[in-house]
Write a protein that holds these residues in place. Structure first.
Motif, PDB file in Angstrom:
ATOM      1  N   LYS A   3       0.820  -1.198   0.000  1.00 32.33           N
ATOM      2  CA  LYS A   3       0.000   0.000   0.000  1.00 32.33           C
ATOM      3  C   LYS A   3       0.855   1.250   0.000  1.00 32.33           C
ATOM      4  O   LYS A   3       1.903   1.303   0.609  1.00 32.33           O
ATOM      5  CB  LYS A   3      -0.923   0.008   1.225  1.00 32.33           C
ATOM      6  N   SER A   4       0.380   2.254  -0.706  1.00 32.53           N
ATOM      7  CA  SER A   4       1.063   3.541  -0.674  1.00 32.53           C
ATOM      8  C   SER A   4       0.428   4.404   0.396  1.00 32.53           C
ATOM      9  O   SER A   4      -0.682   4.173   0.845  1.00 32.53           O
ATOM     10  CB  SER A   4       0.936   4.238  -2.028  1.00 32.53           C
ATOM     11  N   PHE A   5       1.174   5.417   0.829  1.00 29.04           N
ATOM     12  CA  PHE A   5       0.672   6.326   1.844  1.00 29.04           C
ATOM     13  C   PHE A   5       0.423   7.671   1.206  1.00 29.04           C
ATOM     14  O   PHE A   5       1.250   8.181   0.479  1.00 29.04           O
ATOM     15  CB  PHE A   5       1.673   6.445   2.998  1.00 29.04           C
ATOM     16  N   VAL A   6      -0.739   8.223   1.474  1.00 23.63           N
ATOM     17  CA  VAL A   6      -1.200   9.416   0.803  1.00 23.63           C
ATOM     18  C   VAL A   6      -1.100  10.604   1.741  1.00 23.63           C
ATOM     19  O   VAL A   6      -1.491  10.530   2.909  1.00 23.63           O
ATOM     20  CB  VAL A   6      -2.662   9.243   0.345  1.00 23.63           C
ATOM     21  N   SER A 218      -7.494   2.138   2.217  1.00 24.55           N
ATOM     22  CA  SER A 218      -7.892   0.767   2.490  1.00 24.55           C
ATOM     23  C   SER A 218      -9.349   0.580   2.092  1.00 24.55           C
ATOM     24  O   SER A 218     -10.232   1.285   2.603  1.00 24.55           O
ATOM     25  CB  SER A 218      -7.721   0.438   3.978  1.00 24.55           C
ATOM     26  N   GLY A 219      -9.602  -0.343   1.169  1.00 27.82           N
ATOM     27  CA  GLY A 219     -10.961  -0.696   0.792  1.00 27.82           C
ATOM     28  C   GLY A 219     -11.771   0.457   0.233  1.00 27.82           C
ATOM     29  O   GLY A 219     -12.957   0.564   0.506  1.00 27.82           O
ATOM     30  N   GLY A 220     -11.136   1.335  -0.515  1.00 26.31           N
ATOM     31  CA  GLY A 220     -11.839   2.457  -1.114  1.00 26.31           C
ATOM     32  C   GLY A 220     -12.003   3.642  -0.186  1.00 26.31           C
ATOM     33  O   GLY A 220     -12.619   4.650  -0.562  1.00 26.31           O
ATOM     34  N   GLN A 221     -11.473   3.555   1.027  1.00 28.49           N
ATOM     35  CA  GLN A 221     -11.501   4.672   1.973  1.00 28.49           C
ATOM     36  C   GLN A 221     -10.083   4.942   2.475  1.00 28.49           C
ATOM     37  O   GLN A 221      -9.125   4.297   2.063  1.00 28.49           O
ATOM     38  CB  GLN A 221     -12.427   4.349   3.153  1.00 28.49           C
ATOM     39  N   TRP A 222      -9.984   5.917   3.336  1.00 27.49           N
ATOM     40  CA  TRP A 222      -8.698   6.214   3.973  1.00 27.49           C
ATOM     41  C   TRP A 222      -8.831   6.009   5.465  1.00 27.49           C
ATOM     42  O   TRP A 222      -9.887   6.265   6.063  1.00 27.49           O
ATOM     43  CB  TRP A 222      -8.260   7.649   3.677  1.00 27.49           C
ATOM     44  N   GLN A 223      -7.759   5.534   6.077  1.00 23.53           N
ATOM     45  CA  GLN A 223      -7.706   5.335   7.516  1.00 23.53           C
ATOM     46  C   GLN A 223      -6.751   6.356   8.138  1.00 23.53           C
ATOM     47  O   GLN A 223      -5.756   6.741   7.518  1.00 23.53           O
ATOM     48  CB  GLN A 223      -7.222   3.929   7.856  1.00 23.53           C
ATOM     49  N   LEU A 224      -7.043   6.758   9.364  1.00 25.45           N
ATOM     50  CA  LEU A 224      -6.153   7.674  10.067  1.00 25.45           C
ATOM     51  C   LEU A 224      -5.025   6.849  10.709  1.00 25.45           C
ATOM     52  O   LEU A 224      -4.896   6.734  11.932  1.00 25.45           O
ATOM     53  CB  LEU A 224      -6.927   8.479  11.109  1.00 25.45           C
ATOM     54  N   ASP A 252     -12.370   7.733   6.372  1.00 26.98           N
ATOM     55  CA  ASP A 252     -12.997   8.824   5.631  1.00 26.98           C
ATOM     56  C   ASP A 252     -13.030   8.472   4.150  1.00 26.98           C
ATOM     57  O   ASP A 252     -12.099   7.853   3.616  1.00 26.98           O
ATOM     58  CB  ASP A 252     -12.219  10.120   5.840  1.00 26.98           C
ATOM     59  N   ALA A 253     -14.095   8.897   3.482  1.00 29.73           N
ATOM     60  CA  ALA A 253     -14.297   8.533   2.071  1.00 29.73           C
ATOM     61  C   ALA A 253     -13.510   9.406   1.110  1.00 29.73           C
ATOM     62  O   ALA A 253     -13.090   8.940   0.042  1.00 29.73           O
ATOM     63  CB  ALA A 253     -15.781   8.590   1.712  1.00 29.73           C
ATOM     64  N   ASP A 254     -13.272  10.675   1.457  1.00 32.82           N
ATOM     65  CA  ASP A 254     -12.609  11.574   0.501  1.00 32.82           C
ATOM     66  C   ASP A 254     -11.248  12.078   0.974  1.00 32.82           C
ATOM     67  O   ASP A 254     -10.630  12.914   0.319  1.00 32.82           O
ATOM     68  CB  ASP A 254     -13.525  12.762   0.172  1.00 32.82           C
ATOM     69  N   ASN A 255     -10.776  11.566   2.096  1.00 33.08           N
ATOM     70  CA  ASN A 255      -9.453  11.929   2.613  1.00 33.08           C
ATOM     71  C   ASN A 255      -9.350  13.406   2.979  1.00 33.08           C
ATOM     72  O   ASN A 255      -8.269  13.970   3.010  1.00 33.08           O
ATOM     73  CB  ASN A 255      -8.345  11.560   1.619  1.00 33.08           C
ATOM     74  N   ALA A 256     -10.466  14.044   3.251  1.00 36.71           N
ATOM     75  CA  ALA A 256     -10.498  15.418   3.750  1.00 36.71           C
ATOM     76  C   ALA A 256     -11.136  15.346   5.131  1.00 36.71           C
ATOM     77  O   ALA A 256     -12.346  15.103   5.249  1.00 36.71           O
ATOM     78  CB  ALA A 256     -11.286  16.322   2.826  1.00 36.71           C
ATOM     79  N   TRP A 257     -10.352  15.542   6.186  1.00 34.48           N
ATOM     80  CA  TRP A 257     -10.752  15.206   7.549  1.00 34.48           C
ATOM     81  C   TRP A 257     -11.148  16.448   8.339  1.00 34.48           C
ATOM     82  O   TRP A 257     -10.480  17.468   8.297  1.00 34.48           O
ATOM     83  CB  TRP A 257      -9.599  14.512   8.275  1.00 34.48           C
ATOM     84  N   GLY A 258     -12.221  16.329   9.082  1.00 39.09           N
ATOM     85  CA  GLY A 258     -12.627  17.382   9.991  1.00 39.09           C
ATOM     86  C   GLY A 258     -13.240  18.582   9.298  1.00 39.09           C
ATOM     87  O   GLY A 258     -13.161  18.746   8.074  1.00 39.09           O
ATOM     88  N   THR A 259     -13.816  19.459  10.099  1.00 34.55           N
ATOM     89  CA  THR A 259     -14.444  20.667   9.562  1.00 34.55           C
ATOM     90  C   THR A 259     -13.947  21.932  10.241  1.00 34.55           C
ATOM     91  O   THR A 259     -14.346  23.025   9.876  1.00 34.55           O
ATOM     92  CB  THR A 259     -15.971  20.587   9.751  1.00 34.55           C
ATOM     93  N   GLY A 260     -13.093  21.779  11.254  1.00 33.33           N
ATOM     94  CA  GLY A 260     -12.683  22.932  12.038  1.00 33.33           C
ATOM     95  C   GLY A 260     -13.640  23.219  13.167  1.00 33.33           C
ATOM     96  O   GLY A 260     -13.445  24.177  13.919  1.00 33.33           O
TER      97      GLY A 260
END
Length: 527
Positions: A3-6, A218-224, A252-260
């Motif tokens: 796996k690559s790391f994004v 992982s599996g079409g999503q991203w893990q922290l 997370d589905a789009d790799n954009a985490w949190g809202t502030g």
């Protein structure tokens, strides 16, 4: 498939919370550590040298030594941290650091104790009685208690003890743990100290703006999960028990985490995750240390722990950090940069000097976490949380004040500016003031000063004037003393001796850094 790391840019608006036999070594710069190969050879040479010089630390035929860690300087000087047993029993306060030259010849030793012999290893107090005594000695709800025989050599004559680990839940639902040492012949409590380290009052995220995180697909999503920093992972504690050691991994589905906003549960997770990464990078880039235990393995962070929990903690047992959400009145979420650095440093201290969490060694343990947490904040150099010598200032709400002031610790109303014979009787969060004051003076000097918009005015205990050497040099001296000279029972006097040895190693005995270290310790009453 590997796996690559994004790398992703994330929107957020909130982050960042002895008996000392010393012989100075020289020519030391960056040290490397090893547990096998050449490291094993060096450890064997150090143990042989230690046996040949046993009189220096009270070693005899009834004792044995085991290697905890090996560090080698660029000039070949080796520092081997050892634990010892007496007639097969572990010795509490029996740890030592043996120093040898590149040929394996003896250079000296730092020993937590020089007397570990007891007249008998046969207890007259039953383990069940010791467990009951240990349970009665703590002020929290007890869940487990397991005694084992040991030799206690931290203070005074060595004694045969039942070492009992008492675990439970504190008054506010926080995880509580205490090691209690009961004399195995008289039944009296000899000593005790916390093993679950809780640091109250940190939080209020939502002020770092946009940060960058390392995540794992992982599996079409991203893990922290940060694969670039030992697989460190951040989980949701789901506001469950503050003693919990497991949570739900953030995805997370789009790799954009949190809202502030703290209303989004990912936001606090972003804060904690970034803080862990900043701490890892500080230790790696500054000292060459590869993770908390220097083994390349990342720790876990659990956010949203408990309900209205105004606390954060480190646990060696789960190799994890827990962060509460605060009470929403005086404190917000406890996920600030200096807190992340503080809690992870408890793990570093445990893996190195193992400073016992009691009396002066406990204050030095807490101070070490404050010092390195402060350095994480300075080195991260974020616009939203520029470095300062205040602990817990960012998460205070309303009229709440910082938890601690390193330039003048007594400003919190309880911490000690100066060393005295009574310092060791204070709570370790208050006796830490001596070390915090020392670090500020060594870094910045005495008198009035403004840094990053914060005003300081640090006094001295002897009326002297101190000229600082800069926080980077001060931190290097502190870290080398921690990892090379300090042991489990190091007092503030021992800390001074260790830092002078460290300053000699790094800068020379005639250096300005050495002189400033001596002057700063005198300025806080440690001569």
């Amino acid at each position: 498939m590997k796996k690559s790391f994004v790398t992703t840019t994330v929107a957020t608006a909130a982050i960042a919370a002895t008996a000392l036999a010393t012989i100075a070594t020289s020519g030391a710069q960056a040290a490397t550590q090893s547990a096998s190969g050449a490291g094993s050879d060096r450890a064997g040479a150090a143990i042989a040298a230690a046996r040949a010089h046993g009189a220096a630390f009270g070693f005899d035929q009834d004792q044995s030594l085991t290697t905890r860690s090996v560090a080698t300087d660029q000039d070949g000087t080796t520092h081997v941290r050892l634990d010892r047993t007496f007639k097969g029993l572990p010795v509490v306060g029996g740890d030592l650091v043996v120093h040898t030259d590149k040929a394996g010849a003896w250079k000296g030793v730092n020993a937590a104790s020089t007397s570990v012999r007891v007249a008998s290893t046969t207890p007259t107090v039953a383990p069940a009685a010791a467990a009951s005594t240990a349970a009665r000695s703590v002020d929290f709800t007890v869940s487990t208690s397991r005694p084992t025989l040991a030799v206690y050599a931290m203070d005074g004559p060595a004694r045969l003890v039942w070492k009992t680990q008492v675990d439970g839940v504190g008054a506010h639902g926080e995880p509580a743990g205490t090691a209690v040492f009961v004399d195995a012949r008289s039944g009296a409590v000899v000593d005790h100290w916390a093993t679950e380290i809780n640091d109250a009052g940190t939080g209020n995220s939502l002020y770092l703006g946009t940060v960058t995180l390392q995540t794992t697909p992982s599996g079409g999503q991203w893990q922290l999960v940060d694969g670039t920093r030992g697989g460190a992972r951040t989980e949701d504690g789901n506001n469950g028990s503050t003693s919990s050691t497991t949570g739900t991994l953030f995805t997370d589905a789009d790799n954009a985490w949190g809202t502030g906003s703290n209303s989004n549960r990912q936001t606090a997770a972003v804060d904690a995750d970034f803080g862990v990464g900043a701490t890892w990078d500080f230790y790696k880039n500054t000292f060459g240390r590869n993770g908390i235990k220097n083994d390349g393995k990342g720790a876990r962070s659990l956010v949203h722990v408990g309900t209205n929990w105004v606390n954060a903690s480190w646990s060696d047992t789960c190799f994890c950090m827990r962060y509460g959400d605060g009470d929403g009145v005086s404190y917000g979420p406890l996920v600030s940069l200096d807190v992340a650095g503080h809690e992870m440093t408890h793990g570093v201290t445990s893996a190195t000097a193992g400073l016992a969490y009691r009396r002066e060694s406990g204050g030095l343990n807490e101070s070490t976490s404050d010092v390195m947490g402060t350095m994480v904040e300075f080195t991260a150099a974020t616009a939203g949380d520029p470095g300062d010598y205040l602990i817990g200032e960012r998460f205070a709400l309303g009229n709440a004040k910082p938890l601690r002031y390193m330039d003048q610790p007594s400003k919190d109303g309880a911490s000690a500016n100066c060393w005295s014979k009574s310092v060791g009787t204070l709570d370790v969060h208050y006796s830490s003031g001596v070390g915090n004051h020392l670090f500020y003076l060594l870094s910045e000097g005495s008198g009035a000063k403004t840094l990053n918009g914060v005003s300081y005015n640090s006094p001295t205990c002897n009326g002297s004037t101190v000229t600082g050497i800069g926080r980077d040099a001060a931190a290097r001296i502190w870290y080398r003393a921690l990892t090379t000279y300090w042991t489990s029972s190091t007092s503030y006097a021992g800390a001074r001796a260790g830092m002078l040895s460290a300053a000699t190693d790094l800068y020379g005995a005639g250096s300005a850094q050495y002189a400033a270290t001596a002057t700063a310790w005198s300025a806080v009453g440690v001569n």
